[in-house]
Design a protein around this motif. Sequence first.
Motif, PDB file in Angstrom:
ATOM      1  N   PRO A   1       0.818  -1.215   0.000  1.00 13.63           N
ATOM      2  CA  PRO A   1       0.000   0.000   0.000  1.00 13.63           C
ATOM      3  C   PRO A   1       0.850   1.262   0.000  1.00 13.63           C
ATOM      4  O   PRO A   1       1.952   1.281   0.558  1.00 13.63           O
ATOM      5  N   ARG A   2       0.324   2.280  -0.641  1.00 11.20           N
ATOM      6  CA  ARG A   2       0.999   3.580  -0.702  1.00 11.20           C
ATOM      7  C   ARG A   2      -0.029   4.683  -0.474  1.00 11.20           C
ATOM      8  O   ARG A   2      -1.176   4.571  -0.857  1.00 11.20           O
ATOM      9  N   ARG A   3       0.459   5.761   0.108  1.00 15.74           N
ATOM     10  CA  ARG A   3      -0.366   6.956   0.254  1.00 15.74           C
ATOM     11  C   ARG A   3      -0.200   7.813  -0.992  1.00 15.74           C
ATOM     12  O   ARG A   3       0.713   7.619  -1.796  1.00 15.74           O
ATOM     13  N   TYR A   4      -1.091   8.766  -1.158  1.00 11.02           N
ATOM     14  CA  TYR A   4      -1.116   9.627  -2.335  1.00 11.02           C
ATOM     15  C   TYR A   4       0.254  10.251  -2.606  1.00 11.02           C
ATOM     16  O   TYR A   4       0.764  10.188  -3.723  1.00 11.02           O
ATOM     17  N   GLY A   5       0.856  10.840  -1.592  1.00 13.34           N
ATOM     18  CA  GLY A   5       2.151  11.501  -1.755  1.00 13.34           C
ATOM     19  C   GLY A   5       3.256  10.534  -2.153  1.00 13.34           C
ATOM     20  O   GLY A   5       4.157  10.882  -2.914  1.00 13.34           O
ATOM     21  N   GLU A   6       3.199   9.311  -1.630  1.00 11.19           N
ATOM     22  CA  GLU A   6       4.198   8.303  -1.987  1.00 11.19           C
ATOM     23  C   GLU A   6       4.044   7.889  -3.453  1.00 11.19           C
ATOM     24  O   GLU A   6       5.041   7.690  -4.153  1.00 11.19           O
ATOM     25  N   ILE A   7       2.806   7.763  -3.893  1.00 12.72           N
ATOM     26  CA  ILE A   7       2.554   7.422  -5.298  1.00 12.72           C
ATOM     27  C   ILE A   7       3.070   8.546  -6.186  1.00 12.72           C
ATOM     28  O   ILE A   7       3.764   8.310  -7.177  1.00 12.72           O
ATOM     29  N   ARG A   8       2.756   9.761  -5.806  1.00 14.63           N
ATOM     30  CA  ARG A   8       3.180  10.926  -6.597  1.00 14.63           C
ATOM     31  C   ARG A   8       4.697  11.000  -6.701  1.00 14.63           C
ATOM     32  O   ARG A   8       5.262  11.175  -7.776  1.00 14.63           O
ATOM     33  N   SER A   9       5.378  10.858  -5.577  1.00 10.87           N
ATOM     34  CA  SER A   9       6.846  10.945  -5.618  1.00 10.87           C
ATOM     35  C   SER A   9       7.440   9.769  -6.385  1.00 10.87           C
ATOM     36  O   SER A   9       8.458   9.918  -7.058  1.00 10.87           O
ATOM     37  N   GLY A  10       6.803   8.609  -6.316  1.00  7.46           N
ATOM     38  CA  GLY A  10       7.269   7.458  -7.090  1.00  7.46           C
ATOM     39  C   GLY A  10       7.158   7.701  -8.583  1.00  7.46           C
ATOM     40  O   GLY A  10       8.011   7.279  -9.357  1.00  7.46           O
ATOM     41  N   LEU A  11       6.107   8.395  -8.985  1.00 11.18           N
ATOM     42  CA  LEU A  11       5.928   8.705 -10.407  1.00 11.18           C
ATOM     43  C   LEU A  11       6.940   9.733 -10.878  1.00 11.18           C
ATOM     44  O   LEU A  11       7.328   9.737 -12.042  1.00 11.18           O
TER      45      LEU A  11
END
Length: 122
Positions: free
Chosen positions: A35-45
């Motif tokens: 699982p990831r939070r919104y900010g983690e997904i964004r930074s991963g992208l």
Amino acid sequence: MAKAKMLRSCPVAAFQKMISGKYKLRIVWDLKDGPRRYGEIRSGLLRGTDGSSEITPRVLSRELKALTLSGLIDRKDYAVVPPKVEYRLTRKGKSFVPVIAAIRDWGERHLSEPAALAEAAE
């Protein structure tokens, strides 16, 4: 009605419609590790992007909503302050990871050569 019939009768067209979007494959790939939070997904992208250094919140939200509607990811909203929302792969989403891995492997084999990269840019 003809379009809906075509999507039902052609799995490739239905698949293409489901994954259309600039970031959907990468979001699912990033969620394979948990699982990831919104900010983690964004930074991963943002890591490893060659083009734009920013994904707008509106675009990311739209991609996450589409993936949720397609049943590939699940959104869990915790009733806490400050707000906490996590995204995780569903069973259907987990079954999609090997498909993305195959695409990744194909890309490493066929797109890593300078000639192939030049061809792709044309």
